[in-house]
Enzyme design. Sequence first.
Site, PDB file in Angstrom:
ATOM      1  N   SER A 228      23.069  39.685   3.723  1.00  0.00           N
ATOM      2  CA  SER A 228      22.641  39.497   2.342  1.00  0.00           C
ATOM      3  C   SER A 228      22.094  40.819   1.776  1.00  0.00           C
ATOM      4  CB  SER A 228      21.631  38.354   2.275  1.00  0.00           C
ATOM      5  OG  SER A 228      21.435  37.905   0.961  1.00  0.00           O
ATOM      6  N   ASP A 295      30.082  30.566   0.092  1.00  0.00           N
ATOM      7  CA  ASP A 295      28.801  31.240  -0.131  1.00  0.00           C
ATOM      8  C   ASP A 295      28.875  31.948  -1.485  1.00  0.00           C
ATOM      9  OD1 ASP A 295      26.440  32.649  -0.040  1.00  0.00           O
ATOM     10  OD2 ASP A 295      26.942  33.806   1.756  1.00  0.00           O
ATOM     11  N   HIS A 332      25.041  30.133   3.296  1.00  0.00           N
ATOM     12  CA  HIS A 332      24.522  31.512   3.276  1.00  0.00           C
ATOM     13  C   HIS A 332      23.721  31.850   4.528  1.00  0.00           C
ATOM     14  CE1 HIS A 332      23.530  35.313   1.443  1.00  0.00           C
ATOM     15  NE2 HIS A 332      22.228  35.093   1.545  1.00  0.00           N
TER      16      HIS A 332
END
Length: 411
Positions: A228, A295, A332
């Site tokens: 991320s 995602d 995620h």
Amino acid sequence: MSSNHGYRANKWEHLMGRNHWEGLLDPLDINLRKIIIHYGEMAQATYDTFIREKYSKYSGTSRYSKKNFFAKLGLELGRPYKYRVTKFIYATSGVEVPDAFMFKSLSEEPWLKNTNFMGYVAVAEDESVRLLGRRDIVVAWRGSVKFLEWINDFQFLQVSASDIFGCQGENEDDVPEVHQGWYSIYTSDNLLSRFDKTSARDQVLQEVTRLVEHYKNEEMSITVTGHSLGAALATLNAVDMVTKKVNVPNNIPNAKPCLVTAIVFASPRVGDRKFKNTVSKIVNLRVLRVRNAHDIVPNYPLIDYSDVGDELMIDSRKSPYLKNPGAVSCTHNMEVYMHGVAGLVQGIKGFEFKLMVERDIALLNKYRENLKDEYFVPVGWWVQKFMGMVQQSDGSWLLMDRELDEDDEFN
């Protein structure tokens, strides 16, 4: 740090992307699958060691010291590769913090709360060099946890990346631009910090330079990983190291540059099309983005940003183990990403799922309820016993949730 043995030494450059993973992604090569999980575990470690407890005086630092880092995080038993951490990385959010939110004094708290542990630099131990085929230097970056980091995530205006690409004198319109918030985290310093007062960028460049010089007579690789926000920082960092020639040993005529590979998970888009085009021309840099099909983070920002590198698409919704595979919190999740890589099968009808790598499904419930109830794994089991409260000799209880050793920053 996968529990499976890896690849032969003469294959390592191919598996680390020298040929852009030609013939390895579809179908996904079993050895590449293991390598991706290996580095994914090193990225996950940045979360697992991070102290989130707001009442801890060590909040925002690593729970475990460099000396016992991988052992304490369960990444030594059953793993063929051994690494040691040489440097912790501390990053500063460039967001302006109102005085009302600042700590009263540095004597009361050991750092300002906009500077936190953001990752680490590690190097393969001697006994693992033969298995890996080279001396591997790893930089791992953490994703968003602290409130100010989330604010940085949404600072999606673009800023010049001229400092990274060294093109200050060129036409301004030709200079690549990158995400303001992530660039700020990467480059901001904090002169009041009791840790490194320099930026995360300077900390990493200095430490990797030191390691490259130390091992300059060996074959080396530099691998950068993150999830991320950490994936965005890893991408910036990988590009930076190659353009600054940190991957080239000094004082060795005709020295061969190290291959720098970024293996990143759930990466948002880092820069504009000029950034993408410039990155694609860098000879000794490879970027592999692992993306879960549903995602939403890899689609951010939506406008004026471009993906870089090569992509491996997975679809964790096909997993029969997951309770709510379509939930945002699931698609995620970093452990879900590694689960998806372990079970990805590209079939005639699209994605299918079969665990090709033996990876414990209990890891899916570390923090969230990802597994179906039938597997009887407690939810959020990755917690320190008694939340770090330790009973003293007089019977009282004290919060002691950080491991200290002789070279600890607090000593």
